[in-house]
Motif scaffolding. Structure first.
Motif, PDB file in Angstrom:
ATOM      1  N   THR A   4       9.584   7.230 -12.639  1.00 45.79           N
ATOM      2  CA  THR A   4       8.338   7.981 -12.800  1.00 45.79           C
ATOM      3  C   THR A   4       7.166   7.047 -12.543  1.00 45.79           C
ATOM      4  O   THR A   4       7.305   5.813 -12.608  1.00 45.79           O
ATOM      5  CB  THR A   4       8.203   8.547 -14.228  1.00 45.79           C
ATOM      6  OG1 THR A   4       8.180   7.454 -15.151  1.00 45.79           O
ATOM      7  CG2 THR A   4       9.356   9.472 -14.571  1.00 45.79           C
ATOM      8  N   ALA A   5       6.036   7.637 -12.238  1.00 47.01           N
ATOM      9  CA  ALA A   5       4.813   6.849 -12.093  1.00 47.01           C
ATOM     10  C   ALA A   5       3.621   7.748 -12.327  1.00 47.01           C
ATOM     11  O   ALA A   5       3.679   8.963 -12.117  1.00 47.01           O
ATOM     12  CB  ALA A   5       4.723   6.239 -10.696  1.00 47.01           C
ATOM     13  N   GLU A   6       2.551   7.107 -12.794  1.00 44.07           N
ATOM     14  CA  GLU A   6       1.291   7.819 -12.947  1.00 44.07           C
ATOM     15  C   GLU A   6       0.199   6.936 -12.357  1.00 44.07           C
ATOM     16  O   GLU A   6       0.133   5.746 -12.648  1.00 44.07           O
ATOM     17  CB  GLU A   6       1.016   8.094 -14.433  1.00 44.07           C
ATOM     18  CG  GLU A   6      -0.248   8.896 -14.641  1.00 44.07           C
ATOM     19  CD  GLU A   6      -0.436   9.332 -16.091  1.00 44.07           C
ATOM     20  OE1 GLU A   6       0.487   9.137 -16.909  1.00 44.07           O
ATOM     21  OE2 GLU A   6      -1.511   9.852 -16.386  1.00 44.07           O
ATOM     22  N   ILE A   7      -0.598   7.512 -11.488  1.00 45.57           N
ATOM     23  CA  ILE A   7      -1.666   6.768 -10.814  1.00 45.57           C
ATOM     24  C   ILE A   7      -2.980   7.521 -11.002  1.00 45.57           C
ATOM     25  O   ILE A   7      -3.038   8.732 -10.791  1.00 45.57           O
ATOM     26  CB  ILE A   7      -1.405   6.633  -9.289  1.00 45.57           C
ATOM     27  CG1 ILE A   7      -0.084   5.922  -9.001  1.00 45.57           C
ATOM     28  CG2 ILE A   7      -2.592   5.952  -8.592  1.00 45.57           C
ATOM     29  CD1 ILE A   7      -0.112   4.420  -9.146  1.00 45.57           C
ATOM     30  N   LEU A  75      -0.811  10.262  -3.981  1.00 43.04           N
ATOM     31  CA  LEU A  75       0.611  10.638  -4.027  1.00 43.04           C
ATOM     32  C   LEU A  75       1.471   9.516  -3.425  1.00 43.04           C
ATOM     33  O   LEU A  75       2.525   9.175  -3.969  1.00 43.04           O
ATOM     34  CB  LEU A  75       0.852  11.948  -3.278  1.00 43.04           C
ATOM     35  CG  LEU A  75       2.304  12.440  -3.258  1.00 43.04           C
ATOM     36  CD1 LEU A  75       2.805  12.766  -4.668  1.00 43.04           C
ATOM     37  CD2 LEU A  75       2.445  13.676  -2.360  1.00 43.04           C
ATOM     38  N   GLY A  76       1.002   8.924  -2.326  1.00 44.87           N
ATOM     39  CA  GLY A  76       1.733   7.811  -1.726  1.00 44.87           C
ATOM     40  C   GLY A  76       1.850   6.630  -2.672  1.00 44.87           C
ATOM     41  O   GLY A  76       2.918   6.020  -2.792  1.00 44.87           O
ATOM     42  N   MET A  77       0.765   6.319  -3.360  1.00 48.19           N
ATOM     43  CA  MET A  77       0.785   5.229  -4.343  1.00 48.19           C
ATOM     44  C   MET A  77       1.782   5.525  -5.466  1.00 48.19           C
ATOM     45  O   MET A  77       2.521   4.642  -5.918  1.00 48.19           O
ATOM     46  CB  MET A  77      -0.621   5.027  -4.933  1.00 48.19           C
ATOM     47  CG  MET A  77      -1.655   4.517  -3.937  1.00 48.19           C
ATOM     48  SD  MET A  77      -3.362   4.641  -4.579  1.00 48.19           S
ATOM     49  CE  MET A  77      -3.349   3.315  -5.790  1.00 48.19           C
ATOM     50  N   ALA A  78       1.793   6.777  -5.916  1.00 46.39           N
ATOM     51  CA  ALA A  78       2.676   7.170  -7.028  1.00 46.39           C
ATOM     52  C   ALA A  78       4.146   7.098  -6.607  1.00 46.39           C
ATOM     53  O   ALA A  78       4.993   6.612  -7.369  1.00 46.39           O
ATOM     54  CB  ALA A  78       2.314   8.574  -7.508  1.00 46.39           C
ATOM     55  N   VAL A  79       4.445   7.561  -5.396  1.00 44.44           N
ATOM     56  CA  VAL A  79       5.835   7.510  -4.921  1.00 44.44           C
ATOM     57  C   VAL A  79       6.280   6.054  -4.779  1.00 44.44           C
ATOM     58  O   VAL A  79       7.379   5.678  -5.200  1.00 44.44           O
ATOM     59  CB  VAL A  79       5.987   8.276  -3.591  1.00 44.44           C
ATOM     60  CG1 VAL A  79       7.324   7.973  -2.927  1.00 44.44           C
ATOM     61  CG2 VAL A  79       5.846   9.784  -3.829  1.00 44.44           C
ATOM     62  N   PRO A 114       3.994   1.378   7.381  1.00 40.51           N
ATOM     63  CA  PRO A 114       3.317   2.675   7.506  1.00 40.51           C
ATOM     64  C   PRO A 114       3.274   3.141   8.961  1.00 40.51           C
ATOM     65  O   PRO A 114       2.905   2.379   9.856  1.00 40.51           O
ATOM     66  CB  PRO A 114       1.892   2.391   7.014  1.00 40.51           C
ATOM     67  CG  PRO A 114       1.980   1.116   6.251  1.00 40.51           C
ATOM     68  CD  PRO A 114       3.095   0.333   6.877  1.00 40.51           C
ATOM     69  N   GLY A 115       3.669   4.378   9.179  1.00 44.06           N
ATOM     70  CA  GLY A 115       3.605   4.928  10.522  1.00 44.06           C
ATOM     71  C   GLY A 115       3.700   6.438  10.469  1.00 44.06           C
ATOM     72  O   GLY A 115       4.489   6.984   9.697  1.00 44.06           O
ATOM     73  N   LEU A 116       2.880   7.098  11.268  1.00 47.22           N
ATOM     74  CA  LEU A 116       2.897   8.564  11.286  1.00 47.22           C
ATOM     75  C   LEU A 116       2.942   9.056  12.718  1.00 47.22           C
ATOM     76  O   LEU A 116       2.095   8.684  13.544  1.00 47.22           O
ATOM     77  CB  LEU A 116       1.646   9.124  10.588  1.00 47.22           C
ATOM     78  CG  LEU A 116       1.499  10.649  10.605  1.00 47.22           C
ATOM     79  CD1 LEU A 116       2.619  11.321   9.814  1.00 47.22           C
ATOM     80  CD2 LEU A 116       0.134  11.068  10.055  1.00 47.22           C
ATOM     81  N   VAL A 143       1.401   8.001   4.144  1.00 43.39           N
ATOM     82  CA  VAL A 143       2.231   6.944   4.747  1.00 43.39           C
ATOM     83  C   VAL A 143       1.617   5.561   4.537  1.00 43.39           C
ATOM     84  O   VAL A 143       2.348   4.589   4.299  1.00 43.39           O
ATOM     85  CB  VAL A 143       2.500   7.173   6.260  1.00 43.39           C
ATOM     86  CG1 VAL A 143       3.195   8.489   6.506  1.00 43.39           C
ATOM     87  CG2 VAL A 143       1.249   7.049   7.098  1.00 43.39           C
ATOM     88  N   ASN A 144       0.301   5.468   4.578  1.00 44.25           N
ATOM     89  CA  ASN A 144      -0.349   4.169   4.425  1.00 44.25           C
ATOM     90  C   ASN A 144      -0.127   3.582   3.044  1.00 44.25           C
ATOM     91  O   ASN A 144      -0.134   2.359   2.885  1.00 44.25           O
ATOM     92  CB  ASN A 144      -1.852   4.293   4.698  1.00 44.25           C
ATOM     93  CG  ASN A 144      -2.147   4.420   6.181  1.00 44.25           C
ATOM     94  OD1 ASN A 144      -1.343   4.027   7.016  1.00 44.25           O
ATOM     95  ND2 ASN A 144      -3.305   4.976   6.508  1.00 44.25           N
ATOM     96  N   HIS A 145       0.055   4.426   2.041  1.00 40.02           N
ATOM     97  CA  HIS A 145       0.176   3.926   0.675  1.00 40.02           C
ATOM     98  C   HIS A 145       1.595   4.009   0.120  1.00 40.02           C
ATOM     99  O   HIS A 145       1.917   3.315  -0.834  1.00 40.02           O
ATOM    100  CB  HIS A 145      -0.848   4.624  -0.219  1.00 40.02           C
ATOM    101  CG  HIS A 145      -2.246   4.183   0.134  1.00 40.02           C
ATOM    102  ND1 HIS A 145      -2.948   4.714   1.197  1.00 40.02           N
ATOM    103  CD2 HIS A 145      -3.023   3.201  -0.368  1.00 40.02           C
ATOM    104  CE1 HIS A 145      -4.112   4.102   1.307  1.00 40.02           C
ATOM    105  NE2 HIS A 145      -4.184   3.179   0.382  1.00 40.02           N
ATOM    106  N   ALA A 146       2.446   4.828   0.730  1.00 42.09           N
ATOM    107  CA  ALA A 146       3.861   4.839   0.335  1.00 42.09           C
ATOM    108  C   ALA A 146       4.629   3.794   1.148  1.00 42.09           C
ATOM    109  O   ALA A 146       5.727   3.397   0.757  1.00 42.09           O
ATOM    110  CB  ALA A 146       4.468   6.226   0.535  1.00 42.09           C
ATOM    111  N   GLY A 147       4.066   3.361   2.292  1.00 44.98           N
ATOM    112  CA  GLY A 147       4.762   2.391   3.140  1.00 44.98           C
ATOM    113  C   GLY A 147       5.986   3.008   3.802  1.00 44.98           C
ATOM    114  O   GLY A 147       7.077   2.441   3.785  1.00 44.98           O
ATOM    115  N   VAL A 148       5.790   4.176   4.402  1.00 49.06           N
ATOM    116  CA  VAL A 148       6.910   4.859   5.045  1.00 49.06           C
ATOM    117  C   VAL A 148       6.579   5.156   6.505  1.00 49.06           C
ATOM    118  O   VAL A 148       5.417   5.231   6.896  1.00 49.06           O
ATOM    119  CB  VAL A 148       7.268   6.193   4.347  1.00 49.06           C
ATOM    120  CG1 VAL A 148       7.643   5.958   2.888  1.00 49.06           C
ATOM    121  CG2 VAL A 148       6.124   7.207   4.451  1.00 49.06           C
ATOM    122  N   THR A 149       7.641   5.307   7.292  1.00 51.22           N
ATOM    123  CA  THR A 149       7.521   5.846   8.645  1.00 51.22           C
ATOM    124  C   THR A 149       7.845   7.337   8.549  1.00 51.22           C
ATOM    125  O   THR A 149       8.867   7.710   7.966  1.00 51.22           O
ATOM    126  CB  THR A 149       8.523   5.169   9.591  1.00 51.22           C
ATOM    127  OG1 THR A 149       8.390   3.752   9.448  1.00 51.22           O
ATOM    128  CG2 THR A 149       8.274   5.581  11.025  1.00 51.22           C
TER     129      THR A 149
END
Ligand SMILES: [Mn+2]
Length: 196
Positions: A4-7, A75-79, A114-116, A143-149
């Motif tokens: 879990t996370a809360e931001i 949301l990206g930060m929280a994930v 990060p990539g979209l 994507v920029n804050h979750a670090g996902v492609t």
């Protein structure tokens, strides 16, 4: 172990709080002030089986741009926080979701990069009062804050509401698959590099 996370993220443009449980049951409490965004976040929670709370107060007197973008960021930060060191996760996730005439495919990789790739040929500029350009702003922030492609393709569709909704449903499904724990890979970081 709870994932879990809360931001809480405050700027001069928006004040946003996101709480997520990656191993939830799809419960949601959403109030961003942008009803169509709430409807899309509901798809993520429901189809991702996440418990998700999003409260946003933004500069809607200008338009919904900052609120939608910053909700994606938060949301990206929280994930990213909830998923931690990525040990034991599946890493990759994908989903195809139809809604009547519309069909979208979303593929995600918790790569750390990060990539979209966003390919959604919306058939109209507005869904009610929601500017379809904001779809890209949301996912770019994420994507920029979750670090996902993240690869998003709307493969067909006539109704813009359906196009957008299939994208968010497929995103929820793909995000669930990628973040789920693989019992065969317990404690293992899913990369030959040894880190993600
Ligand atoms: Mn709908």
């Amino acid at each position: 172990m709870t994932r879990t996370a809360e931001i809480t993220r405050n700027t001069n443009e928006t004040q946003i709080r996101v709480a997520i449980n990656l191993d939830g049951t799809g419960r949601q409490k959403l109030n961003t002030g942008v009803p169509f965004l709430d409807h899309m976040l509901d798809q993520i929670a429901r189809h991702g089986m996440f418990d998700l709370e999003v409260e946003a107060v933004g500069d809607l007197h200008i338009d919904a741009h900052h609120t939608v973008e910053d909700t994606g960021i938060t949301l990206g930060m929280a994930v990213a926080k909830a998923i931690g060191d990525k040990k034991g996760i599946r890493r990759y996730g994908h989903a195809y979701v139809p809604l009547d005439e519309a069909l979208s495919r979303v593929v995600i990789d918790f790569s750390g990069r990060p990539g979209l790739e966003l390919h959604v040929p919306f058939t109209r500029a507005m869904i009610g009062t929601f500017d379809v350009d904001l779809t890209g702003e949301f996912f770019r922030g994420f994507v920029n804050h979750a670090g996902v492609t993240l690869h998003i393709d709307n493969l067909r569709g006539v109704n813009a509401h359906h196009q957008c909704e299939t994208v968010f449903k497929a995103f929820g499904r793909a995000l669930r698959m990628a973040t789920e724990l693989d019992e065969r890979a317990a404690g293992i970081i899913p990369s030959t590099k040894g880190s993600l």
